[in-house]
Design an enzyme around this catalytic site. Sequence first.
Site, PDB file in Angstrom:
ATOM      1  CE  LYS A  76      -3.922   2.148   2.425  1.00 45.41           C
ATOM      2  NZ  LYS A  76      -4.904   2.038   3.533  1.00 45.41           N
ATOM      3  CB  SER A 151      -8.191   4.053   2.658  1.00 42.26           C
ATOM      4  OG  SER A 151      -7.375   3.405   3.621  1.00 42.26           O
ATOM      5  CB  SER A 175      -8.854   1.285   5.594  1.00 40.73           C
ATOM      6  OG  SER A 175      -9.574   2.493   5.645  1.00 40.73           O
TER       7      SER A 175
END
Length: 483
Positions: A76, A151, A175
Amino acid sequence: MLNASLKQLSAMLAARKISSVELTSEFLKRSRALNPEYNAFITLDERTSLAQAQAADILIGSGRGQPLTGVPIAQKDIFCTKGWLTTCGSKMLSNFISPYDAHVIGRFNAVGAVNIGKTNMDEFAMGSSNETSFYGPVKNPWDTAAVPGGSSGGSACAVAARMAPAATGTDTGGSIRQPAALCGISGLKPTYGLVSRYGMIAFASSLDQGGPMAKSAEDLGLMLNVMAGFDARDSTSLEREPEDYTRDLEKPLDGLRIGLPKEYFVKEIAEDVARAVEAAIGQYRKLGAETVEVSLPNTKLSVPVYYVLAPAEASSNLSRFDGVRYGYRAPDYLDLNDMYRKTRAQGFGSEVKRRILIGTYVLSHGYYDAYYIQAQKLRRLMAQDFAEAFKECDIIMGPTSPTVAFDLGERSSDPVQMYLSDAYTIAVNLAGLPAMSIPVGFGHKNRPVGLHIIGNYFAEAQMLNVAHQYQLESDWHTRMPKE
């Protein structure tokens, strides 16, 4: 090979049936082919990834390979990665090349895993749909008209579309778990403090936690074995003896007590989600578990509490982004104060600005006691709710998300509806508990449904056992989207 587990890939690499260079090349080829459609990656650096793969092959050839040596992992873009563009999905960091590695990146480097790329995400991890990214929205590989969740939407999409065998994510209010549910993969948010936050760009420091995203519970365990561990550079990192999170995977579930909160099974849940979740719970009964009703009475307050506390912390954390030392700087300004104003106005997106404003407001004189202090009191009550519930059960289950993935643009003009996407995941972060999502079926328009599994503090091995036993009896986690 696309559907192979991390354990299988590691075994193939160790036996020299395939090289890391070959494996990495295959996933890079697939990622480059699919990324224009899905937008899962912000950065793909083929030269660096293949150099890491070559180094991994040397390690394996010399007999020094470990589990995950040579396996490509998507990271990420919230984790600082030395020599890589690290943007956090924001214009503010669109030119930031990190000079150091986050703890999580360093742990994967230490075992010789390959960084296949940096995944797209909601800007500064603020979002539930991956539509707030400066680099454009990520699309759900099961239905490109739908959001992937957020997210960590890029990581979830990359794993679901088999652009990477596994990925890292972060979870502040859901998330990891919500995008895992919406993309039909498995995702785990560990106990707060189990995975170091060093080098993980901060949103809300008392809530943020890094964790793994993969196809199966077994893969999550192998990832967590690498990611977990004490780090003196993070003051909230917990000093615990290392453990093998895959040790209990084969343990039978006879006598397991599953708590079903009455607040989770309400009319607001979509019928297709309720059906899939209830069918999964029925399968657990067949596996020897028993179900008991429990109550988490303050659940309904979790969203408003979160949207006081998280923005308050964000308004402080994001004050460091001013264009002086690194990141975006407005090109035209009159003086220092004008530079600050223009840099932040131009560098942050609308959702980030909204949360900074909310956070600054609730911390301001006259509102601090009315909002922030009251929210902290309610946070404590939510932790007490879970403590009482765990006196009656070993594991808590429910839906990860009240609906399947919604359409792109459907909620972007209604922040409150967007925030309610995380209604079942937020309380876990407020309490600091571990939780995970696994795929348990499909609903409306053939979009995936996730089952939320919540454990007590440091119950990651037990949760993975519970998830793995279900996955031995189902194939939802092995299914791939049609291209």
